[in-house]
Motif scaffolding. Structure first.
Motif, PDB file in Angstrom:
ATOM      1  N   GLY A   1       9.479  60.595  47.359  1.00 46.50           N
ATOM      2  CA  GLY A   1       9.548  59.583  46.316  1.00 46.50           C
ATOM      3  C   GLY A   1      10.986  59.110  46.125  1.00 46.50           C
ATOM      4  O   GLY A   1      11.876  59.438  46.906  1.00 46.50           O
ATOM      5  N   THR A   2      11.208  58.350  45.073  1.00 49.67           N
ATOM      6  CA  THR A   2      12.529  57.793  44.793  1.00 49.67           C
ATOM      7  C   THR A   2      13.222  58.605  43.705  1.00 49.67           C
ATOM      8  O   THR A   2      12.646  58.870  42.648  1.00 49.67           O
ATOM      9  CB  THR A   2      12.412  56.326  44.346  1.00 49.67           C
ATOM     10  N   TYR A   3      14.462  58.972  44.006  1.00 52.36           N
ATOM     11  CA  TYR A   3      15.311  59.695  43.058  1.00 52.36           C
ATOM     12  C   TYR A   3      16.470  58.787  42.671  1.00 52.36           C
ATOM     13  O   TYR A   3      17.131  58.208  43.538  1.00 52.36           O
ATOM     14  CB  TYR A   3      15.882  60.974  43.691  1.00 52.36           C
ATOM     15  N   GLU A   4      16.723  58.694  41.381  1.00 48.18           N
ATOM     16  CA  GLU A   4      17.891  57.979  40.882  1.00 48.18           C
ATOM     17  C   GLU A   4      18.763  58.981  40.131  1.00 48.18           C
ATOM     18  O   GLU A   4      18.388  59.458  39.054  1.00 48.18           O
ATOM     19  CB  GLU A   4      17.478  56.823  39.973  1.00 48.18           C
ATOM     20  N   LEU A   5      19.906  59.303  40.738  1.00 48.58           N
ATOM     21  CA  LEU A   5      20.809  60.308  40.189  1.00 48.58           C
ATOM     22  C   LEU A   5      22.058  59.613  39.664  1.00 48.58           C
ATOM     23  O   LEU A   5      22.718  58.877  40.395  1.00 48.58           O
ATOM     24  CB  LEU A   5      21.187  61.329  41.262  1.00 48.58           C
ATOM     25  N   THR A   6      22.381  59.864  38.402  1.00 50.17           N
ATOM     26  CA  THR A   6      23.521  59.208  37.763  1.00 50.17           C
ATOM     27  C   THR A   6      24.637  60.212  37.527  1.00 50.17           C
ATOM     28  O   THR A   6      24.438  61.236  36.860  1.00 50.17           O
ATOM     29  CB  THR A   6      23.099  58.559  36.425  1.00 50.17           C
ATOM     30  N   PHE A   7      25.805  59.889  38.071  1.00 50.82           N
ATOM     31  CA  PHE A   7      26.968  60.773  37.994  1.00 50.82           C
ATOM     32  C   PHE A   7      28.085  60.122  37.177  1.00 50.82           C
ATOM     33  O   PHE A   7      28.188  58.895  37.085  1.00 50.82           O
ATOM     34  CB  PHE A   7      27.502  61.083  39.389  1.00 50.82           C
ATOM     35  N   GLN A   8      28.929  60.971  36.625  1.00 45.72           N
ATOM     36  CA  GLN A   8      30.145  60.527  35.945  1.00 45.72           C
ATOM     37  C   GLN A   8      31.231  61.553  36.202  1.00 45.72           C
ATOM     38  O   GLN A   8      30.950  62.758  36.308  1.00 45.72           O
ATOM     39  CB  GLN A   8      29.893  60.389  34.439  1.00 45.72           C
ATOM     40  N   VAL A   9      32.474  61.105  36.321  1.00 50.39           N
ATOM     41  CA  VAL A   9      33.579  62.029  36.576  1.00 50.39           C
ATOM     42  C   VAL A   9      34.650  61.836  35.514  1.00 50.39           C
ATOM     43  O   VAL A   9      34.916  60.717  35.065  1.00 50.39           O
ATOM     44  CB  VAL A   9      34.152  61.836  38.000  1.00 50.39           C
ATOM     45  N   THR A  10      35.226  62.944  35.084  1.00 53.93           N
ATOM     46  CA  THR A  10      36.302  62.928  34.102  1.00 53.93           C
ATOM     47  C   THR A  10      37.477  63.741  34.627  1.00 53.93           C
ATOM     48  O   THR A  10      37.320  64.603  35.499  1.00 53.93           O
ATOM     49  CB  THR A  10      35.856  63.507  32.750  1.00 53.93           C
TER      50      THR A  10
ATOM     51  N   VAL B   1      40.822  60.544  31.281  1.00 55.07           N
ATOM     52  CA  VAL B   1      40.188  59.344  31.850  1.00 55.07           C
ATOM     53  C   VAL B   1      38.759  59.691  32.249  1.00 55.07           C
ATOM     54  O   VAL B   1      38.466  60.826  32.644  1.00 55.07           O
ATOM     55  CB  VAL B   1      40.963  58.792  33.066  1.00 55.07           C
ATOM     56  N   THR B   2      37.884  58.703  32.155  1.00 54.99           N
ATOM     57  CA  THR B   2      36.463  58.889  32.444  1.00 54.99           C
ATOM     58  C   THR B   2      35.952  57.695  33.242  1.00 54.99           C
ATOM     59  O   THR B   2      36.262  56.551  32.901  1.00 54.99           O
ATOM     60  CB  THR B   2      35.650  59.017  31.143  1.00 54.99           C
ATOM     61  N   SER B   3      35.164  57.960  34.248  1.00 53.02           N
ATOM     62  CA  SER B   3      34.574  56.877  35.038  1.00 53.02           C
ATOM     63  C   SER B   3      33.368  56.297  34.314  1.00 53.02           C
ATOM     64  O   SER B   3      32.820  56.912  33.391  1.00 53.02           O
ATOM     65  CB  SER B   3      34.125  57.406  36.403  1.00 53.02           C
TER      66      SER B   3
END
Length: 207
Positions: A177-186, A195-197
């Motif tokens: 199936g379809t996976y949507e993975l959301t990332f953020q880096v600090t 700082v944060t993306s």
């Protein structure tokens, strides 16, 4: 007639503009090869962290929104038993930690920034995940067994310290199936401070 011609020209122009816009927005599909899925970068003029996709084979950097990762049947591995927070028993789709012809060799990289400016470490978080029914995604280090990311909160692996200049863990998807993975880096920059993306979403089509 002139008025009609002008109108017709405007309509044709608008249609062509839409066609070209559609082409420009078409996703790039990556189904094999060396790719830094999480390519961390820093713009010191804007004090901005970012996460992109760097295709090593094509020597091209993409916005994550413009890429679909094709985790095709070549990645399918059948397990006789489960490994907690890593692999399920039965079918799993695996992006291996070692380079294998025809498969995605997925890593991350801090080569587009100076990690020492952040005290040698960034913190990457998996802030959201949309997965198929019953499906989970895990990212772990096969040599140490440490789970770096996992979509199941029970695995307590929503984030990890990024201390490597270039690293290839094992990625696992447990259902098609379809996976949507959301990332953020600090991170904390030596000059610019905290700082944060933005939150960056990646799409994996599995199966």
């Amino acid at each position: 007639m002139r008025s009609t011609a002008i109108k017709l020209g405007a309509v044709l122009g608008a249609a062509l503009a839409l066609a070209f816009a559609g082409q420009a927005q078409a996703a790039t599909t990556i189904g094999s090869g060396h790719v830094d899925v999480l390519a961390f970068s820093y713009d010191d003029t804007a004090n901005a962290l970012d996460i992109n996709v760097h295709d090593e084979a094509a020597a091209t950097t993409y916005e994550a929104a413009d890429v679909v990762f094709d985790v095709h049947s070549g990645h399918l591995v059948n397990r006789p038993g489960a490994l907690a927070c890593k692999l399920d028993a039965g079918d799993n789709w695996v992006l291996p930690r070692t380079q294998t012809t025809g498969l995605i060799w997925a890593g991350w990289s801090t080569e587009d920034l100076t990690l020492a400016d952040f005290g040698g470490s960034l913190n990457a978080e998996l802030v959201d995940a949309v997965t198929p029914a019953g499906g989970n995604a895990s990212v772990y280090d096969a040599t140490t067994g440490v789970v770096r990311f996992h979509t199941d909160p029970a695995c307590n692996a929503s984030g990890t310290a990024i201390t490597e200049s270039h690293h290839h863990p094992t990625w696992v998807f447990t259902e098609p199936g379809t996976y949507e993975l959301t990332f953020q880096v600090t991170g904390t920059h030596a000059v610019d401070g905290a700082v944060t993306s933005p939150e960056i979403t990646y799409t994996f089509d599995v199966g």
